[in-house]
Design a protein around this motif. Structure first.
Motif, PDB file in Angstrom:
ATOM      1  N   GLN B  85     -13.372  -7.376  38.222  1.00  0.00           N
ATOM      2  CA  GLN B  85     -12.999  -8.945  38.476  1.00  0.00           C
ATOM      3  C   GLN B  85     -12.437  -9.039  39.890  1.00  0.00           C
ATOM      4  O   GLN B  85     -11.623  -8.395  40.133  1.00  0.00           O
ATOM      5  CB  GLN B  85     -11.793  -9.201  37.127  1.00  0.00           C
ATOM      6  CG  GLN B  85     -11.286 -10.465  37.461  1.00  0.00           C
ATOM      7  CD  GLN B  85     -10.697 -11.015  36.192  1.00  0.00           C
ATOM      8  OE1 GLN B  85     -10.634 -12.040  35.691  1.00  0.00           O
ATOM      9  NE2 GLN B  85     -10.004  -9.931  35.303  1.00  0.00           N
ATOM     10  N   GLN B  88     -12.598  -6.247  42.044  1.00  0.00           N
ATOM     11  CA  GLN B  88     -12.026  -4.812  41.885  1.00  0.00           C
ATOM     12  C   GLN B  88     -12.313  -4.366  40.537  1.00  0.00           C
ATOM     13  O   GLN B  88     -12.292  -4.987  39.542  1.00  0.00           O
ATOM     14  CB  GLN B  88     -10.433  -5.125  41.780  1.00  0.00           C
ATOM     15  CG  GLN B  88      -9.724  -5.466  43.041  1.00  0.00           C
ATOM     16  CD  GLN B  88      -8.251  -5.227  42.829  1.00  0.00           C
ATOM     17  OE1 GLN B  88      -7.569  -4.633  43.479  1.00  0.00           O
ATOM     18  NE2 GLN B  88      -7.836  -6.167  41.725  1.00  0.00           N
ATOM     19  N   ALA B  89     -13.048  -3.204  40.538  1.00  0.00           N
ATOM     20  CA  ALA B  89     -13.341  -2.625  39.222  1.00  0.00           C
ATOM     21  C   ALA B  89     -12.176  -1.842  38.664  1.00  0.00           C
ATOM     22  O   ALA B  89     -12.240  -0.581  38.744  1.00  0.00           O
ATOM     23  CB  ALA B  89     -14.664  -1.605  39.659  1.00  0.00           C
ATOM     24  N   ASP B  90     -11.260  -2.624  38.449  1.00  0.00           N
ATOM     25  CA  ASP B  90     -10.161  -1.823  37.976  1.00  0.00           C
ATOM     26  C   ASP B  90      -9.940  -1.610  36.479  1.00  0.00           C
ATOM     27  O   ASP B  90      -8.925  -1.086  36.032  1.00  0.00           O
ATOM     28  CB  ASP B  90      -9.031  -2.597  38.541  1.00  0.00           C
ATOM     29  CG  ASP B  90      -8.889  -4.020  37.965  1.00  0.00           C
ATOM     30  OD1 ASP B  90      -9.321  -4.326  36.932  1.00  0.00           O
ATOM     31  OD2 ASP B  90      -8.151  -4.853  38.610  1.00  0.00           O
ATOM     32  N   LYS B  91     -10.997  -1.733  35.423  1.00  0.00           N
ATOM     33  CA  LYS B  91     -10.928  -1.538  34.219  1.00  0.00           C
ATOM     34  C   LYS B  91     -12.242  -0.701  33.906  1.00  0.00           C
ATOM     35  O   LYS B  91     -13.432  -1.483  33.734  1.00  0.00           O
ATOM     36  CB  LYS B  91     -10.829  -2.862  33.333  1.00  0.00           C
ATOM     37  CG  LYS B  91      -9.538  -3.461  33.920  1.00  0.00           C
ATOM     38  CD  LYS B  91      -9.270  -4.744  32.836  1.00  0.00           C
ATOM     39  CE  LYS B  91      -7.834  -5.372  33.006  1.00  0.00           C
ATOM     40  NZ  LYS B  91      -7.495  -5.720  34.381  1.00  0.00           N
ATOM     41  N   LEU B  92     -11.980   0.502  33.451  1.00  0.00           N
ATOM     42  CA  LEU B  92     -13.358   1.247  33.128  1.00  0.00           C
ATOM     43  C   LEU B  92     -13.074   1.615  31.634  1.00  0.00           C
ATOM     44  O   LEU B  92     -12.050   2.142  31.132  1.00  0.00           O
ATOM     45  CB  LEU B  92     -13.454   2.433  33.942  1.00  0.00           C
ATOM     46  CG  LEU B  92     -13.421   2.334  35.358  1.00  0.00           C
ATOM     47  CD1 LEU B  92     -13.451   3.687  36.086  1.00  0.00           C
ATOM     48  CD2 LEU B  92     -14.777   1.401  35.764  1.00  0.00           C
ATOM     49  N   MET B 174     -20.236   1.262  39.874  1.00  0.00           N
ATOM     50  CA  MET B 174     -19.179   0.360  40.271  1.00  0.00           C
ATOM     51  C   MET B 174     -19.557  -0.334  41.653  1.00  0.00           C
ATOM     52  O   MET B 174     -19.385  -1.349  42.044  1.00  0.00           O
ATOM     53  CB  MET B 174     -18.034   1.219  40.589  1.00  0.00           C
ATOM     54  CG  MET B 174     -17.346   1.531  39.230  1.00  0.00           C
ATOM     55  SD  MET B 174     -16.159   3.018  39.276  1.00  0.00           S
ATOM     56  CE  MET B 174     -14.841   2.179  40.375  1.00  0.00           C
ATOM     57  N   ASN B 194     -12.570 -17.368  40.340  1.00  0.00           N
ATOM     58  CA  ASN B 194     -12.429 -16.186  39.540  1.00  0.00           C
ATOM     59  C   ASN B 194     -13.989 -15.486  39.471  1.00  0.00           C
ATOM     60  O   ASN B 194     -14.530 -16.448  39.191  1.00  0.00           O
ATOM     61  CB  ASN B 194     -11.881 -16.642  38.278  1.00  0.00           C
ATOM     62  CG  ASN B 194     -11.602 -15.468  37.394  1.00  0.00           C
ATOM     63  OD1 ASN B 194     -11.390 -15.262  36.339  1.00  0.00           O
ATOM     64  ND2 ASN B 194     -11.405 -14.162  37.982  1.00  0.00           N
TER      65      ASN B 194
END
Lengths: 441, 517
Positions: B85, B88-92, B174, B194
């Motif tokens: 999002q 940022q690939a901050d949720k796996l 990613m 967004n």
């Protein structure tokens, strides 16, 4: 397993994640059982019994999230999964906006969410309930073809995080729905009704078969109508889509990310003065009630819209910390969601509101929800009637409604004093002026 | 937002709708999908002999307990998803599940029970529950339930793929998402507020063991990528959405070009900012191939599911052999098309996937069947009984549903229209089969004026009545596209499906816009 046993498992897995290097860790575990029967052509079709258990682990490292879910509650597998979540979090891109999982907070339990009597119900009980609904529907329309279902379930869950949150809960529910279909002379009328409750004492399915069948018969002879701009009255099964859209639109993340249809509206008018919308997960025995949210934050009532002004957002810990706001207890499944949404009731009865409407559309069922980003409404009227001279005149078919969501909220000019009562909510009838109605005539 | 909920589960709203969601609606949170790095495929292989033994013992015990039909189904899943999002690939996410669903027919009465895990003792207690449930409700049945008798099948099938997604490091996935996202951002003309770009892969093995003597194992690998980009200009906010999903391995991502994905979503979002609100009223409507599938799925598809026929909840009940649509229309549901999101080898009852012609030159020639509807209607089952996972019994479902192309050119379809609506990009829809009333929401479209695409429009849905709409189709174009890999919801079960077709012109349809034309 008992709540305490579930909590012990959650805490142990949480420790594994912390020891493996998690900045923050959270483990949720649950188990439950559900029983249901399904109707087909007014008779029992099948029975279904499900046993389920599972766990969800969330680990944050430098704000990056690693999340693992698995079914079963085997502690060894859970510990491996905790390590796996740590490995994932290490790979995730750091998120500087992440501050912390929630700290423990005091909060009392909401009463009435669990009824041990529901644990004792079996498929025979569900079959009896479903068939009683059929009998009731057929007392109105003997030829009605009924589909539907009756089911119940119960379960326990626990949550622990590395900051010391340790909470557990048990819950139960029972529900039934029926849809009689009435076919006469090549025409089809149909409608549905339901009842749901957390406690047996709140469950009463006796009326739903008759009410659904009566409305189904009324839907015979549906007509196309001419397009036009007119007042629309939403009945109790439909009005929740309007309030629900405001509640859903108050979830903080879509604002923080700039994609909400209510962006920039905090502290500003988003609806007519008569609209006050509250969210309250603490209502005893409410269908959407809960003692704490999915992050273990105790719930509390909150007013979302007061006299037409958006005054509060709904938060989970991520969005609350990012905004330096108070936690509201609305974390749900990794995101944010409303619970029991209620609107302040008005003064005129639903019957009076209809009588006061010379010509318009009555919607029994249909969602007039603005798109969550664009805020525009473009929706089919699933089940509706024309109102002529203050009376429900005839059913309609193939009708659509369109309007800008903010305009729609501003055009609400009546909220009834009465409504459909379900545990945790009262759904009124509302009237919205000047909706653009498209018909096929 | 799902319009369909599972009524059997506690605390969830009930609804009789059936829907197709090809698109993103509501929250952007990527739910934990299903995967488990703990379960290497090697480990699963080792226990296969035991697995077969367990399933067969449960089946045999079911027969011993008096069941005339027993079906033991094992579903194992692993999946990985990444939510990127705003760069940022901050949720796996990873997830896994394994469980058994046991279905029995005892003295003409159905029982179904399920539990997670794979264990003989537990499996036998699940069988007990299923048998007890069937016996307990026998008195409430109007007719004896039955299944079509089919020959025993022993088979094992696997999705062919070039790159096993489970062998690809997360960092590579990613990086790919990051590159796709950057390309989308660059196309956004500074108007994107967004960006959500997500990836998912899933491995699923479904093993069906039944009292016909069949033992069938199907392994599926599904990979998907979705871009949902939000643009803003003043008070106007719009989203552009693109999804690629297939029964395929990681090669889907390796060959994915930004132009067909994130750049396209960015352009859609930005273009919609200057589109006008949709018109309200009754118009001739042309469906672009990217939304024809949604029309096909909602207007006809659900009504041709034979469970709706035998339960009296379809507008097509009693119409077999009738001319129910314009002679220009031929509609097919084909579960055998290689690599398509809605394809499979065997259904969840162990019947081989097939191509099913539903409407031929406007005539209703067939339905989609499971074992039970086939027996009730006296035909052969055609492989349409699909279950979401072990907690669900198989229902009659679609796979890849489409209208065959015709011969007309789009330009010729347009030229006859003085004032009309052209729709693009199917987003979501639903139908009430019993009345045949459906709706489709489009990603966008155009006003047609004097035979030409005039102004772009946004936020537009249409609604219609099935039989009338199908009869009112008066032109079918010569192109074909099947680009709507989505999830169809029915009785709370989500199922991967695809849908498509050519340009389709309907003489008149109700358009639910926000302003006059």
């Amino acid at each position: 397993m008992t709540q305490q046993e579930l909590l012990s498992i959650a805490e142990e897995a949480c420790s594994v994640a912390s020891n493996a290097g998690a900045d923050f860790a959270e483990v949720r575990v649950s188990e439950g059982r559900s029983t249901s029967v399904r109707l087909e052509r007014s008779a029992i079709d099948t029975t279904q019994i499900s046993f389920s258990s599972g766990a969800g682990i969330r680990v944050y490292i430098n704000g990056g999230l690693g999340s693992v879910s698995l079914d079963g509650l085997d502690l060894d597998r859970l510990k491996l999964a905790a390590q796996q979540a740590v490995d994932l979090a290490r790979l995730a891109t750091p998120d500087k906006d992440f501050v912390s999982l929630p700290e423990p907070q005091d909060g009392s339990s909401v009463p009435g969410l669990y009824d041990p009597g529901i644990e004792n119900l079996g498929v025979s009980d569900m079959a009896r309930i479903a068939l009683e609904c059929v009998d009731a529907a057929r007392s109105v329309a003997p030829e009605a073809i009924c589909t539907g279902s009756a089911g119940c379930g119960s379960g326990r869950s626990a949550i622990a995080n590395s900051l010391g949150v340790a909470r557990s809960s048990e819950s139960s529910s029972i529900s039934a729905w029926i849809e009689p279909i009435v076919k006469r002379n090549g025409d089809v009328g149909a409608f549905y009704d339901f009842d749901s409750a957390r406690l047996l004492a709140d469950f009463d399915h006796t009326g739903i078969g008759m009410s659904a069948a009566q409305t189904a018969v009324q839907f015979l002879g549906a007509r196309k109508i001419e397009s036009g701009v007119m007042p629309v009255i939403l009945g109790p099964l439909s009005s929740g889509s309007v309030f629900g859209a405001l509640a859903a639109g108050a979830e903080a993340e879509s604002h923080q990310r700039g994609r909400s249809w209510l962006l920039g509206k905090l502290g500003r008018k988003v609806a007519a003065d008569i609209l006050t919308v509250r969210d309250d997960a603490t209502i005893p025995a409410g269908l959407s009630s809960r003692s704490h949210d999915s992050e273990g934050v105790p719930t509390r009532p909150i007013t979302i819209v007061e006299n037409g002004v958006l005054i509060n957002f709904l938060h989970n810990s991520y969005t609350a910390h990012k905004a330096k706001a108070n936690l509201t207890g609305h974390a749900r499944g990794g995101g944010i969601g409303p619970t029991n949404v209620n609107v302040e009731l008005g003064e005129a009865s639903a019957a009076q509101i209809i009588r006061d409407t010379k010509r318009g559309l009555y919607i029994n069922m249909g969602r007039l929800s603005p798109d969550s980003t664009t805020g525009e409404v473009s929706a089919m009227v699933d089940f509706g009637f024309m109102i002529e001279n203050g009376e429900i005149a005839y059913p309609v078919a193939g009708v659509m409604a369109g309007i800008n969501g903010l305009e729609m909220m501003a055009n609400i000019d009546a909220i009834s004093s009465d409504g459909r009562v379900e545990p945790g909510s009262v759904s009124p009838t509302i009237r919205i002026q000047n909706i653009r109605i498209a018909g096929g005539k | 937002m799902h319009l369909v909920s599972r009524c059997e589960r506690p605390g969830i709203a009930v609804s009789p709708f059936v829907t197709l969601q090809g698109a993103y609606r509501g929250s952007v949170c990527v739910e934990s999908c299903r995967t488990d790095m703990l379960n290497s495929s090697g480990r699963v292989r080792e226990i296969l002999t035991d697995t077969k033994d367990i399933l067969q013992k449960i089946r045999d015990e079911g027969i011993n307990r008096g069941a005339s039909f027993v079906e033991v189904r094992l579903n194992e899943r692993e999946s990985t998803s990444i939510a990127l999002q705003d760069g940022q690939a901050d949720k796996l996410f990873q997830s896994s599940s394994t469980g058994l669903g046991v279905r029995v027919l005892v003295e003409g009465s159905w029982g179904f029970a399920s539990a997670n895990g794979l264990d003989l003792t537990q499996g036998l207690s699940v069988l007990d529950e299923a048998v007890a449930g069937a016996r307990a409700t026998r008195a409430g049945r109007a007719h004896e339930a039955c299944v079509a008798e089919v020959a025993a099948v022993q088979d094992s099938r696997r999705t062919p793929f070039e790159i096993d997604p489970r062998s690809v490091p997360l960092s590579r996935k990613m990086d790919k998402l990051q590159a796709l996202d950057s390309a989308g951002l660059a196309k956004g003309q500074g108007k994107l507020v967004n960006r959500v770009v997500s990836y998912g892969d899933g491995y699923q093995r479904e093993t069906v063991c039944n009292s016909f003597g069949s033992f069938i194992e199907s392994e599926y690998v599904r990979t998907s990528a979705t871009a949902t980009l939000f643009a803003q200009d003043g008070d106007v906010r719009q989203r552009g959405y693109t999804r690629k999903a297939a029964l395929a391995g990681y090669e889907l991502l390796d060959t994915l070009e930004p132009a067909d994905f994130s750049e396209e979503a960015a352009e859609k979002a930005v273009d919609l900012l200057s589109a006008r609100k949709a018109p309200s009223g009754k118009f001739p409507v042309i469906f672009h191939p990217s939304i024809t599938g949604l029309l096909t799925h909602e207007a006809l598809g659900h009504n041709a599911e034979a469970d709706h026929i035998v339960t009296g909840t379809s507008i097509l009940e009693g119409r077999q052999g009738d001319q129910v649509a314009s002679p220009l229309i031929t509609i097919v549901d084909d579960a055998t098309l290689p690599g398509l999101w809605g394809s499979y080898f065997y259904d969840s009852e162990g019947t081989q996937a097939q191509r099913r012609v539903l409407i031929e030159d406007g005539r209703l020639v067939g339905f989609m069947h499971n074992l039970e509807t086939a027996a009730k209607m006296g035909v052969a089952p055609n492989g349409s009984g699909r279950a979401q996972d072990y907690h669900y019994r198989p229902l009659v479902r679609m796979s890849n549903t489409f209208i065959l192309p015709g011969e007309t050119k789009l330009a010729d379809m347009l030229k006859d229209i003085d004032l009309g609506v052209y729709l693009t990009g199917g987003h979501w829809g639903y139908v009430f089969c019993e009345r045949g009333q459906f709706t489709c929401h489009a990603g966008g479209g155009w006003i047609i004026r004097n035979g030409e695409l005039a102004e772009p429009i946004r936020d537009v849905s249409v609604a219609g009545l099935t039989l009338e709409t199908l009869a009112n189709v008066d032109a079918i174009s010569d192109e074909f596209e099947m680009t709507m890999p989505g999830m169809c919801g029915k009785c709370g079960q989500g199922m991967p499906v695809n849908a498509g077709g050519p340009h389709v012109r309907v003489k008149e349809l109700v358009v639910g816009g926000q302003q006059s034309v």
